[in-house]
Design a protein around this motif. Structure first.
Motif, short mmCIF file in Angstrom:
data_model
loop_
_atom_site.label_atom_id
_atom_site.label_comp_id
_atom_site.label_asym_id
_atom_site.label_seq_id
_atom_site.Cartn_x
_atom_site.Cartn_y
_atom_site.Cartn_z
N LEU A 83 16.44 29.88 32.53
CA LEU A 83 15.54 29.87 31.00
C LEU A 83 14.48 30.64 30.96
O LEU A 83 14.23 31.40 29.73
N SER A 84 13.66 30.94 31.97
CA SER A 84 12.33 31.46 31.91
C SER A 84 12.77 33.04 31.56
O SER A 84 13.46 33.38 32.54
N LYS A 85 12.46 33.60 30.58
CA LYS A 85 12.62 35.13 30.52
C LYS A 85 11.97 35.90 31.88
O LYS A 85 12.61 36.95 32.21
N THR A 86 10.93 35.52 31.93
CA THR A 86 10.35 36.39 33.38
C THR A 86 11.13 36.16 34.45
O THR A 86 11.34 37.16 35.25
N MET A 87 11.42 34.96 34.77
CA MET A 87 12.19 34.92 35.99
C MET A 87 13.50 35.29 35.88
O MET A 87 14.05 35.61 36.88
N TYR A 88 14.00 35.34 34.63
CA TYR A 88 15.58 35.77 34.34
C TYR A 88 15.29 37.38 34.79
O TYR A 88 16.24 37.96 35.56
N GLU A 89 14.32 37.91 34.01
CA GLU A 89 14.38 39.44 34.50
C GLU A 89 14.10 39.92 35.97
O GLU A 89 14.71 40.79 36.63
N LEU A 90 13.17 38.89 36.53
CA LEU A 90 13.04 38.73 38.10
C LEU A 90 14.10 38.78 38.79
O LEU A 90 14.32 39.60 39.94
N ALA A 91 15.09 37.92 38.50
CA ALA A 91 16.18 37.56 39.30
C ALA A 91 17.12 38.84 39.19
O ALA A 91 17.59 39.26 40.15
N CYS A 92 17.17 39.47 37.88
CA CYS A 92 18.02 40.66 37.60
C CYS A 92 17.57 41.85 38.64
O CYS A 92 18.39 42.48 39.42
N GLU A 93 16.38 42.02 38.80
CA GLU A 93 15.67 43.00 39.64
C GLU A 93 15.85 42.86 41.13
O GLU A 93 16.47 43.67 41.88
N VAL A 94 15.95 41.42 41.49
CA VAL A 94 15.95 41.04 43.04
C VAL A 94 17.20 41.04 43.32
O VAL A 94 17.67 41.66 44.25
N ILE A 95 18.19 40.94 42.43
CA ILE A 95 19.59 40.80 42.98
C ILE A 95 20.12 42.26 42.98
O ILE A 95 21.07 42.54 43.84
#
Length: 776
Positions: free
Chosen positions: A211-223
């Protein structure tokens, strides 16, 4: 013969200089002159329009007019903000950024407005952009560090550093995938670590939502950094909004999630799993379809949880949730009624109340004492969606219709427990933790003695006076799951066959049975009749930090002595005052308290004779409490007023009491209870000095700041991910550590070992000394 295929040489022509447009130049010149005149008249809106026109017509003037344009924009934005014209405010910033797209000051300022209005993700984007434009921009750095606490909460670092937790989840996921659960959905993926565990285990399809935009973008970077960009699909949405096939091509065989908090249900796991079973998961394994393979059925990790609790005595919890003193700075507090924190499980608690708070019991200053043995409060199976509505051990009646356990959780009747008291002490709270069953073999405990990333849920007891427990008593506790929140409430004590209601201020006794025995039916009837209205009608809700400050007797005693000393020097003595004349000698002294939140400092000043004190408290309930305290302590009504009723808005709080008067004392309480200095309030000290009469003072008059060099593994774990080892070899640390903050408030001695403190210097809002010092 010349080569026909050869292209003729291009003759370079000089570009003709643009022709001057006298009319345009005249319009630009007049617009700039009008903008300057409007600035002089403080007509910032019109000045802003003139600057927009001039700079759009003549972009070459941008550098020349940049500072004036910024000033105009910021002043006009302040006006729009005060008028509540939010859309107009952001329209102005968008127009400004069209003119100055790489101006770090304007970008940062827009981020500040976004943050104040609750748009934290968007604000963080602006602060981050400002830092990219100018990496050493101090305001943007400070703002980004401040917003980082909101965007990536500190528990993310603790959880990622918890190797045992990560490893057990990995083992449970690996076992499920290898048994045939090949399609996986990770609900609340965070950094994506559980999704990567599923793919690493061999899952053919992995999906994740955040749900969190920040964590979503972070997850995409990490993956992507871990080479799984094409193997894991991440969507930016809440799981309960997902549908098949719009967001998910088909139902999955495994849902993994860790959307649990210290109170188990506080992050919405119940709602998420109910929706998942109905819309996203394959049907569960049943005894009728035992032959179906795991790939054809659905399951959840974690499989379930068991909740435990116990009654505790803890002075640190007590001082943050209810008033523990009878006097504050010489003021009797009896007239205030019950002052308590907003943490309450009472049936009539308002919507702003939270049912529990969280603490790490093992690290609380002063420790805690268990008053009862742990008891099992609740047991829930996240995979058993057709549990009969019966108590454990009871036969299943054919007349009872089966219903999903998750759906029936919130409608269960309140469960009552009778807990034998094993140790004497003050009942301060119920502490609750749980064991999370990932599968049949792997589980995690959040108990107070465990070395884990989780804290414990704390349900404070909100009574007017200490509730003393002794061995042989029985504590009556109610457990429910109203609104999908776990609620655990102490309601009564049974002593010598009599029932004492904890929520009745006089602890009235109700006989419910013969001596030495309590009849269960009568006890349940008595519990259902307990009334709580009397307590709440006479109580006032304060923040936990405000309660703790009221309980700080040294703090208020120091302020009281300093105020009395100052006001006695400013007040004319009896020998110099003519009782038959009126004039300056008879005028009252004016004291302004601009402390944030609830404060009794203005009332302490109002007690000191001919003083007119002004408080800056805003809430009506807080003003009522101060008025009650004034009456209870013999302070005349005109001696205490509320300053915000006299000014147009909060920004104008520092001004003269009237056109011909100055302040005798201004209280600028610049230090938060956690040790942080309120920088913006401290900056107002310069203005405050100009509003003081001769001999007037600012309080506190001096702040001495001390520093310590500390060594703390806990502080490291809370601040940044410590390499790849705790995250199972996945490359996560460089990405989430961008959100590391530089300041951790309220560091306790149990978290760190330290050398001797040294003075880092001092700041002086005023002059002299109050006897107050800040260490932290």
């Amino acid at each position: 013969m010349p080569n026909a295929s050869t292209r003729p040489k291009r003759v370079r022509r000089h570009r003709r200089a643009p022709r001057e447009d006298p009319a345009r130049n005249e319009l630009v010149s007049r617009s700039l002159e009008s903008a300057q005149q409007c600035l002089f008249n403080q007509d910032y809106g019109t000045a802003f329009v003139h600057y927009l026109l001039a700079l759009n017509l003549a972009p070459v003037l941008k550098d020349f007019a940049r500072d004036s344009f910024r000033f105009t924009l910021f002043k006009w934005a302040e006006e729009l903000d005060s008028l509540g014209r939010v859309q107009d405010l952001f329209d102005c910033y968008e127009q400004a950024l069209e003119l100055f797209p790489v101006d770090e000051v304007i970008v940062n300022s827009m981020g500040e407005h976004l943050f104040r209005m609750g748009f934290r993700d968007e604000a963080a984007g602006h602060f981050h952009k400002a830092l990219k434009l100018k990496p050493d921009f101090p305001e943007a750095k400070e703002n980004f560090y401040r917003v980082a606490n909101w965007l990536v909460e500190r528990w993310h670092f603790l959880m990622l550093n918890d190797h045992q937790r990560n490893r057990k989840y990995q083992q449970a996921i690996q076992k499920a995938v290898q048994s045939g659960c090949s399609t996986v959905l990770d609900i609340g993926t965070g950094t994506g670590i559980l999704s990567m565990c599923a793919k690493q285990a061999g899952a053919s399809e992995v999906y994740a939502c955040e749900l969190s935009k920040t964590m979503y973008e972070l997850a995409c970077e990490v993956i992507s950094a871990n080479g799984m960009k094409d193997d894991i699909t991440v969507v930016h949405m809440k799981s309960v909004e997902m549908e098949v096939p719009r967001d998910l091509p088909h139902r999955v065989s495994l849902v993994v999630t860790e959307t649990v908090d210290a109170g188990l249900f506080g992050e919405g796991i119940i709602e998420s799993l109910i929706h998942a079973w109905h819309n996203l998961l394959l049907p569960p394994q049943s005894t009728q379809d035992a032959a179906r393979s795991p790939a054809e059925t659905g399951r959840v990790i974690p499989a379930g949880a068991t909740v435990f609790g116990m009654a505790v005595e803890c002075q640190e919890i007590r001082r943050h949730h209810r008033l523990c003193v009878t006097e504050v700075g010489g003021l009797s507090m009896s007239a205030a009624g019950g002052l308590h924190s907003p943490v309450s499980c009472s049936p009539d608690a308002d919507d702003s109340s939270e049912p529990y708070t969280t603490e790490r019991l093992s690290r609380l200053p002063g420790g805690y004492s268990a008053l009862t043995a742990p008891f099992q409060a609740l047991d829930i199976n996240f995979n058993n969606v057709q549990t009969k509505n019966t108590a454990a051990g009871e036969p299943v009646s054919p007349t009872i219709q089966p219903r999903p356990e998750l759906e029936g959780l919130c409608t269960r009747e309140v469960t009552r427990f009778s807990l034998p008291v094993t140790q004497a002490g003050v009942l301060d709270a119920l502490a609750v933790w749980f064991q999370l069953h990932l599968d049949e073999e792997n589980s995690l405990s959040t108990g107070p003695q465990e070395d884990t990333c989780w804290e414990q849920a704390v349900y404070p007891v909100q009574t007017h006076s200490n509730c003393m427990m002794r061995p042989g008593d029985e504590l009556m506790v109610e457990v429910s799951c109203e609104d999908a929140y776990l609620r655990v409430r102490s309601v009564a004590v049974v002593r010598d066959g009599h029932l004492f209601s904890l929520e009745d201020s006089d602890l009235s006794v109700e006989p419910v049975g013969g001596p030495g025995a309590v009849v269960e039916a009568e006890l349940c009837s008595a519990l259902s009749c307990l009334q709580t209205d009397s307590l709440r009608e006479q109580s006032c809700v304060l923040e936990c930090s405000e309660i703790a400050l009221l309980n700080n007797t040294h703090y208020h005693q120091s302020f009281s002595l300093a105020l009395e000393k100052l006001l006695s020097t400013l007040r004319p003595g009896p020998d110099t005052r003519d009782p038959n004349t009126e004039g300056p000698a008879c005028d009252p002294l004016y004291v302004l308290d601009v402390s944030e939140g609830f404060s009794v400092l203005s009332l302490m000043a109002a007690r000191c004779g001919r003083v007119r004190a002004y408080s800056s408290v805003e809430k009506d309930q807080h003003q009522t409490v101060l008025q009650l305290l004034a009456q209870g302590n013999g302070v005349q009504g005109e001696a205490l007023e509320f300053w915000l009723n006299h000014v147009e808005d909060d920004s104008a709080v520092l001004q003269r009491p009237d056109a011909e008067k100055l302040w005798s004392a201004i209280i600028l309480d610049c230090v938060e209870t956690c040790g942080l200095i309120r920088q913006k309030l401290l900056e107002k000290a310069t203005l405050a000095r100009c509003l003081l009469e001769d001999g007037g003072r600012i309080f506190p008059q001096r702040i001495v700041v001390y520093g310590l060099l500390v060594e703390s593994d806990t502080l490291l774990s809370e601040s940044a991910v410590q390499g790849r080892e705790p995250t199972l070899g996945f490359n996560i640390a460089p990405f989430i550590n961008q959100f590391t903050v530089r300041t951790v408030p309220a560091l306790t001695p149990l978290q760190a070992s330290a050398a001797h403190p040294w003075s880092m210097g001092r700041t002086e809002p005023g002059e002299g000394s109050t006897g107050l010092e800040n260490c932290g």
